[in-house]
Design an enzyme around this catalytic site. Sequence first.
Site, PDB file in Angstrom:
ATOM      1  N   SER A  25      -3.488  11.446  -1.540  1.00 57.36           N
ATOM      2  CA  SER A  25      -2.715  10.280  -1.085  1.00 57.36           C
ATOM      3  C   SER A  25      -3.202   9.806   0.276  1.00 57.36           C
ATOM      4  O   SER A  25      -2.969   8.659   0.656  1.00 57.36           O
ATOM      5  CB  SER A  25      -1.220  10.611  -1.019  1.00 57.36           C
ATOM      6  OG  SER A  25      -1.005  11.627  -0.059  1.00 57.36           O
ATOM      7  N   ASN A  71       1.810  13.558   4.591  1.00 52.23           N
ATOM      8  CA  ASN A  71       0.898  12.682   5.339  1.00 52.23           C
ATOM      9  C   ASN A  71       1.290  11.219   5.286  1.00 52.23           C
ATOM     10  O   ASN A  71       0.961  10.443   6.187  1.00 52.23           O
ATOM     11  CB  ASN A  71      -0.534  12.844   4.819  1.00 52.23           C
ATOM     12  CG  ASN A  71      -0.626  12.737   3.320  1.00 52.23           C
ATOM     13  OD1 ASN A  71      -0.083  13.595   2.596  1.00 52.23           O
ATOM     14  ND2 ASN A  71      -1.293  11.717   2.815  1.00 52.23           N
ATOM     15  N   LYS A 103     -11.959  12.340  14.458  1.00 53.62           N
ATOM     16  CA  LYS A 103     -10.638  11.795  14.802  1.00 53.62           C
ATOM     17  C   LYS A 103      -9.724  12.927  15.250  1.00 53.62           C
ATOM     18  O   LYS A 103      -8.990  12.813  16.245  1.00 53.62           O
ATOM     19  CB  LYS A 103     -10.007  11.124  13.572  1.00 53.62           C
ATOM     20  CG  LYS A 103     -10.576   9.771  13.202  1.00 53.62           C
ATOM     21  CD  LYS A 103      -9.870   9.273  11.928  1.00 53.62           C
ATOM     22  CE  LYS A 103     -10.677   8.211  11.234  1.00 53.62           C
ATOM     23  NZ  LYS A 103     -10.171   7.924   9.865  1.00 53.62           N
ATOM     24  N   CYS A 125      -3.269  11.137  10.309  1.00 49.94           N
ATOM     25  CA  CYS A 125      -2.187  11.927   9.691  1.00 49.94           C
ATOM     26  C   CYS A 125      -2.319  13.426   9.960  1.00 49.94           C
ATOM     27  O   CYS A 125      -1.336  14.095  10.306  1.00 49.94           O
ATOM     28  CB  CYS A 125      -2.128  11.646   8.189  1.00 49.94           C
ATOM     29  SG  CYS A 125      -3.733  11.511   7.396  1.00 49.94           S
ATOM     30  N   SER A 166      -1.873 -10.137  -3.786  1.00 51.91           N
ATOM     31  CA  SER A 166      -0.456  -9.760  -3.926  1.00 51.91           C
ATOM     32  C   SER A 166       0.502 -10.906  -3.601  1.00 51.91           C
ATOM     33  O   SER A 166       1.723 -10.753  -3.724  1.00 51.91           O
ATOM     34  CB  SER A 166      -0.129  -8.594  -2.988  1.00 51.91           C
ATOM     35  OG  SER A 166      -0.991  -7.524  -3.228  1.00 51.91           O
ATOM     36  N   VAL A 184       1.095   3.492   2.372  1.00 54.25           N
ATOM     37  CA  VAL A 184       1.855   3.623   3.619  1.00 54.25           C
ATOM     38  C   VAL A 184       2.880   2.489   3.732  1.00 54.25           C
ATOM     39  O   VAL A 184       4.039   2.714   4.086  1.00 54.25           O
ATOM     40  CB  VAL A 184       0.914   3.622   4.846  1.00 54.25           C
ATOM     41  CG1 VAL A 184       1.710   3.653   6.140  1.00 54.25           C
ATOM     42  CG2 VAL A 184      -0.047   4.812   4.792  1.00 54.25           C
ATOM     43  N   ARG A 195      -7.132   3.435  18.094  1.00 54.05           N
ATOM     44  CA  ARG A 195      -6.584   4.700  18.615  1.00 54.05           C
ATOM     45  C   ARG A 195      -7.223   5.199  19.905  1.00 54.05           C
ATOM     46  O   ARG A 195      -6.537   5.749  20.764  1.00 54.05           O
ATOM     47  CB  ARG A 195      -6.711   5.797  17.541  1.00 54.05           C
ATOM     48  CG  ARG A 195      -5.771   5.604  16.389  1.00 54.05           C
ATOM     49  CD  ARG A 195      -5.940   6.710  15.379  1.00 54.05           C
ATOM     50  NE  ARG A 195      -5.262   6.392  14.134  1.00 54.05           N
ATOM     51  CZ  ARG A 195      -5.655   6.827  12.948  1.00 54.05           C
ATOM     52  NH1 ARG A 195      -6.702   7.619  12.832  1.00 54.05           N
ATOM     53  NH2 ARG A 195      -4.988   6.498  11.873  1.00 54.05           N
ATOM     54  N   HIS A 247      -0.508  17.072   3.424  1.00 55.35           N
ATOM     55  CA  HIS A 247      -1.682  17.761   3.967  1.00 55.35           C
ATOM     56  C   HIS A 247      -1.290  19.147   4.500  1.00 55.35           C
ATOM     57  O   HIS A 247      -0.209  19.320   5.087  1.00 55.35           O
ATOM     58  CB  HIS A 247      -2.271  16.989   5.152  1.00 55.35           C
ATOM     59  CG  HIS A 247      -2.909  15.683   4.800  1.00 55.35           C
ATOM     60  ND1 HIS A 247      -3.219  15.280   3.525  1.00 55.35           N
ATOM     61  CD2 HIS A 247      -3.330  14.666   5.617  1.00 55.35           C
ATOM     62  CE1 HIS A 247      -3.788  14.090   3.551  1.00 55.35           C
ATOM     63  NE2 HIS A 247      -3.866  13.689   4.807  1.00 55.35           N
ATOM     64  N   GLY A 295       0.820  -1.222   0.000  1.00 53.27           N
ATOM     65  CA  GLY A 295       0.000   0.000   0.000  1.00 53.27           C
ATOM     66  C   GLY A 295       0.848   1.263   0.000  1.00 53.27           C
ATOM     67  O   GLY A 295       2.083   1.231   0.044  1.00 53.27           O
TER      68      GLY A 295
HETATM   69  P1  NAP Z   1      -3.691   1.476   0.424  1.00 53.57           P
HETATM   70  O1  NAP Z   1      -2.681   2.167  -0.414  1.00 53.57           O
HETATM   71  O2  NAP Z   1      -5.046   1.249  -0.144  1.00 53.57           O
HETATM   72  O3  NAP Z   1      -3.068   0.061   0.870  1.00 53.57           O
HETATM   73  C1  NAP Z   1      -3.799  -0.900   1.572  1.00 53.57           C
HETATM   74  C2  NAP Z   1      -2.901  -2.075   1.950  1.00 53.57           C
HETATM   75  O4  NAP Z   1      -3.690  -3.008   2.706  1.00 53.57           O
HETATM   76  C3  NAP Z   1      -2.352  -2.846   0.745  1.00 53.57           C
HETATM   77  O5  NAP Z   1      -1.061  -3.336   1.033  1.00 53.57           O
HETATM   78  C4  NAP Z   1      -3.321  -4.034   0.660  1.00 53.57           C
HETATM   79  O6  NAP Z   1      -2.778  -5.184   0.051  1.00 53.57           O
HETATM   80  C5  NAP Z   1      -3.546  -4.304   2.132  1.00 53.57           C
HETATM   81  N1  NAP Z   1      -4.742  -5.122   2.324  1.00 53.57           N
HETATM   82  C6  NAP Z   1      -6.000  -4.859   1.911  1.00 53.57           C
HETATM   83  N2  NAP Z   1      -6.826  -5.898   2.222  1.00 53.57           N
HETATM   84  C7  NAP Z   1      -6.039  -6.813   2.850  1.00 53.57           C
HETATM   85  C8  NAP Z   1      -6.283  -8.098   3.401  1.00 53.57           C
HETATM   86  N3  NAP Z   1      -7.504  -8.665   3.371  1.00 53.57           N
HETATM   87  N4  NAP Z   1      -5.246  -8.771   3.948  1.00 53.57           N
HETATM   88  C9  NAP Z   1      -4.010  -8.219   3.972  1.00 53.57           C
HETATM   89  N5  NAP Z   1      -3.707  -7.020   3.453  1.00 53.57           N
HETATM   90  C10 NAP Z   1      -4.709  -6.319   2.903  1.00 53.57           C
HETATM   91  O7  NAP Z   1      -3.938   2.247   1.789  1.00 53.57           O
HETATM   92  P2  NAP Z   1      -2.933   3.184   2.651  1.00 53.57           P
HETATM   93  O8  NAP Z   1      -3.128   4.594   2.307  1.00 53.57           O
HETATM   94  O9  NAP Z   1      -1.559   2.608   2.608  1.00 53.57           O
HETATM   95  O10 NAP Z   1      -3.586   3.047   4.094  1.00 53.57           O
HETATM   96  C11 NAP Z   1      -3.440   1.879   4.858  1.00 53.57           C
HETATM   97  C12 NAP Z   1      -3.852   2.148   6.299  1.00 53.57           C
HETATM   98  O11 NAP Z   1      -3.070   3.210   6.832  1.00 53.57           O
HETATM   99  C13 NAP Z   1      -5.322   2.578   6.471  1.00 53.57           C
HETATM  100  O12 NAP Z   1      -5.789   2.065   7.693  1.00 53.57           O
HETATM  101  C14 NAP Z   1      -5.225   4.074   6.524  1.00 53.57           C
HETATM  102  O13 NAP Z   1      -6.301   4.649   7.214  1.00 53.57           O
HETATM  103  C15 NAP Z   1      -3.938   4.251   7.297  1.00 53.57           C
HETATM  104  N6  NAP Z   1      -3.292   5.551   7.078  1.00 53.57           N
HETATM  105  C16 NAP Z   1      -3.175   6.076   5.843  1.00 53.57           C
HETATM  106  C17 NAP Z   1      -2.590   7.335   5.713  1.00 53.57           C
HETATM  107  C18 NAP Z   1      -2.449   7.999   4.389  1.00 53.57           C
HETATM  108  O14 NAP Z   1      -2.157   9.223   4.400  1.00 53.57           O
HETATM  109  N7  NAP Z   1      -2.626   7.303   3.269  1.00 53.57           N
HETATM  110  C19 NAP Z   1      -2.107   8.015   6.809  1.00 53.57           C
HETATM  111  C20 NAP Z   1      -2.232   7.438   8.049  1.00 53.57           C
HETATM  112  C21 NAP Z   1      -2.840   6.212   8.166  1.00 53.57           C
HETATM  113  P3  NAP Z   1      -3.125  -5.572  -1.497  1.00 53.57           P
HETATM  114  O15 NAP Z   1      -2.304  -4.651  -2.346  1.00 53.57           O
HETATM  115  O16 NAP Z   1      -2.703  -6.989  -1.592  1.00 53.57           O
HETATM  116  O17 NAP Z   1      -4.602  -5.356  -1.666  1.00 53.57           O
END
Ligand code: NAP
Length: 330
Positions: free
Chosen positions: A160, A310, A208, A130, A41, A15, A101, A237, A13
Amino acid sequence: MNKVNIAIVGATGMVGTTFIKVLEERQFPIENIYFFASAKSKGQKISFMGAEYEIEELTESVFDRDIDIALFSAGGDISKKFAPIAKAKGVVVVDNSSFWRMDPDVPLVVPEVNASDVYNHNGIIANPNCSTIQCVVPLKVLDDAYKIKRIVYSTYQAVSGSGMKGIRDLEQGLLGNPPTNYPHPIANNCLPHIDVFMTGGYTKEEMKMIDETRKILGNPTLKVTATAVRVPVMNAHSVSINVEFENAFDLDDAIDMLSKSPGIIVMNDSPANDYPMPLNVSGTDEVYVGRIRRDESLDHGLNLWVVADNIRKGAATNTVQIAELLLQSR
Ligand code: NAP
């Protein structure tokens, strides 16, 4: 320093891939590392510190091996189910989702603000939202000096923050294609809507920011309000913060204190067009503060413009900093 065994959950993903970069950059002392994602994946290759690794599907049994710390970023449902499984097997989870959290048993940590809370964990530590992270870094400095009475947040959040799906909607929208993630086009638009609507008309993102600010600053009754807006910016952000203090303050002293605080870079020469913007902050680990000025409508009020990456300070870097604090306690 002893090397540790690390797992990355959500390794493909937005992050997760940044965890990998940040661990490499900071030369985190790793003996073994494991990468987990969804079934789709499984078998994909990932490179880390010059070696190639295969992504494994996340299942309950993946934690049946010697893992010290697991960095989770695969969404709330995955954290809800798998963090307790990992914890039961002796793994310390640092979780990026919002699921844990506000659990009173789970520390919510920004190392520049409340590092010592890390050591009160019971197997799970949460990384805050974030937007909240980048706000509490300067606010903690000001709270210690002048005691905060009230905070008003207005955010300008990059796509993002919605992961890969958000980036896709902006890229496709700029080509004239309809959105698949957001309820409206994000290209050439602003959406005053991040995450789901809750009672009272607030979104979950806004709640949040309110709840997490109180928990991190250790003040459950602090007056905080927020409006969270998604803007057509790829990454980093921005937040306009209006803060009111109990005590009088000197503006130059406040700026000086912020400039000298770890993790903060002040860019505040407005006449020279010097202020933080997503384009120059993206890809960095610090919190940038500018447009620092009195709110003349209040006795002790201040306005700040705060920008941070972020995905890095708002997620991956903060998580790795938490893991570094865990190493110090081993
Ligand atoms: P993302 O790009 O959509 O990535 C999601 C990740 O989760 C991918 O590696 C995906 O794997 C994996 N995943 C989904 N379903 C799964 C399952 N059933 N089993 C195992 N892995 C699974 O999302 P992201 O932005 O990185 O965000 C991920 C988390 O971090 C969320 O909880 C989000 O709220 C939090 N977060 C995000 C940010 C931000 O700014 N983006 C900031 C702070 C916190 P596949 O590729 O195999 O589907």
